[in-house]
Scaffold this active site. Structure first.
Site, short mmCIF file in Angstrom:
data_model
loop_
_atom_site.label_atom_id
_atom_site.label_comp_id
_atom_site.label_asym_id
_atom_site.label_seq_id
_atom_site.Cartn_x
_atom_site.Cartn_y
_atom_site.Cartn_z
N LYS A 1 21.15 -23.70 10.61
CA LYS A 1 22.36 -23.81 11.05
C LYS A 1 22.79 -24.13 12.28
CE LYS A 1 26.68 -21.32 9.22
NZ LYS A 1 27.44 -21.98 10.36
N ASP B 1 24.98 -24.71 15.35
CA ASP B 1 26.25 -24.03 16.19
C ASP B 1 27.23 -25.18 16.64
OD1 ASP B 1 28.08 -22.07 16.80
OD2 ASP B 1 27.02 -21.35 18.39
N GLU C 1 21.81 -20.32 14.89
CA GLU C 1 22.91 -19.70 14.31
C GLU C 1 22.55 -19.06 13.07
OE1 GLU C 1 27.62 -20.21 13.53
OE2 GLU C 1 26.35 -21.92 13.36
#
Length: 306
Positions: free
Chosen positions: A20, A22, A161
């Site tokens: 994921k 950021d 993240e």
């Protein structure tokens, strides 16, 4: 297509796992007419990212999904990206391209040479994307893995993240939050509506904290707490400039102003991202820290769960 927040990754043969990033979610439409970058809210943000336009130009007809990311020492920095998200003046954009260059990290392809790929399974779209990136220099492909726990371990070790899990047979559902995509976020954070701002009585024009609200299941708003940490002088002035004041609070459970503080109510139009330690028993934020304004998020997404 949006992912559902989870507290633990699903495991099994039917899933793929990605980091994921950021950054800011974006759709990039490349055609004979040039390059157009759209935010999640559908806004045209092409002018703010000439470095990304240069990166993706010449790809032929295609529609890509991914994240615009600013890397610092090999890691995504939302703080550095935040400085670019609201700048559109040519001179300022040019300066920031040099100070905080952005990269488009691509993770899906929705159209190629006029063919709609959204109804194709993720595995087919991914194979198409991998072939494309292999044939075109300068593209950054979000890596994909088949081991969820190992992916989570690596992501945590590198300070990323979180991790997104995607069903291998999932089709792409534009604009919909689906259980076929699931996101595990390591840092607890969420999106909140700004419903007011506070100032010290001794400095009545200086924003010191934001009053936050979250959208309820019935579409209303409730008070969620205040955030002052992370709001530097320049950032506070930028946020204040986005707010439209109103006479009455937009929530029924509005807090009373504290002694020595001035409280201003605003139209709930601005969405911000906030990190926090936990929710208190009365559903208020504990130890919140302001991360940035999210112009790519709609008010109905301000539900506090990121």
């Amino acid at each position: 297509m949006l992912a559902t927040a989870i507290s633990a990754l699903p495991v099994g043969a039917g899933w793929a796992y990605e980091f994921k990033w950021d950054g800011v979610r974006a759709l990039i439409d490349v055609s004979d007419g040039g390059v157009r970058i759209r935010s999640r809210a559908g806004n045209d943000v092409t002018g703010g990212y000439p470095d990304v336009v240069a990166q993706v130009a010449g790809a032929g007809d295609a529609l890509f999904d991914g994240e615009i990311v600013v890397f610092v020492d090999g890691r995504p920095s939302f703080e550095r990206l935040q400085a670019r998200m609201h700048v559109r003046g040519r001179a300022d954009v040019t300066r920031l391209v040099g100070e905080a260059p952005a990269t488009f990290v691509v993770f899906d392809v929705l159209r190629r040479f006029g063919v709609d790929l959204t109804e194709r399974p993720w595995t087919e779209r991914r194979a198409t994307l991998e072939r494309f990136v292999a044939e075109h220099e300068g593209w950054t492909l979000s890596p994909s893995f088949d081991d969820g726990p190992a992916t989570e371990s690596v992501a945590r070790q590198h300070g990323l993240e979180g991790v997104v899990a995607k069903r291998l047979d999932s089709v792409y559902r534009p604009g919909r939050r689906s259980d076929d995509w699931r996101k595990l976020r390591f840092v607890r954070a969420g999106d909140f509506a700004v419903i007011g701002w506070e100032a010290a009585a001794a400095h009545p024009a200086t924003l010191s904290s934001l009053v936050l609200g979250v959208v309820t299941d019935d579409g209303g708003l409730r008070f969620a707490g205040k955030v002052g940490s992370g709001l530097s002088g320049r950032t506070a002035a930028l946020v204040k400039g986005l707010l439209v004041e109103r006479a009455d609070p937009p929530v029924t459970d509005a807090p009373r102003p504290m002694t020595g503080r001035l409280l201003h109510w605003v139209e709930p139009q601005v969405v911000v991202e906030v990190e926090f330690a936990a929710w208190t028993g009365d559903r208020r934020l504990r130890q919140p820290v302001f991360r940035g304004v999210r112009k790519d998020k709609r008010l109905d997404e301000a539900r506090g769960d990121g």
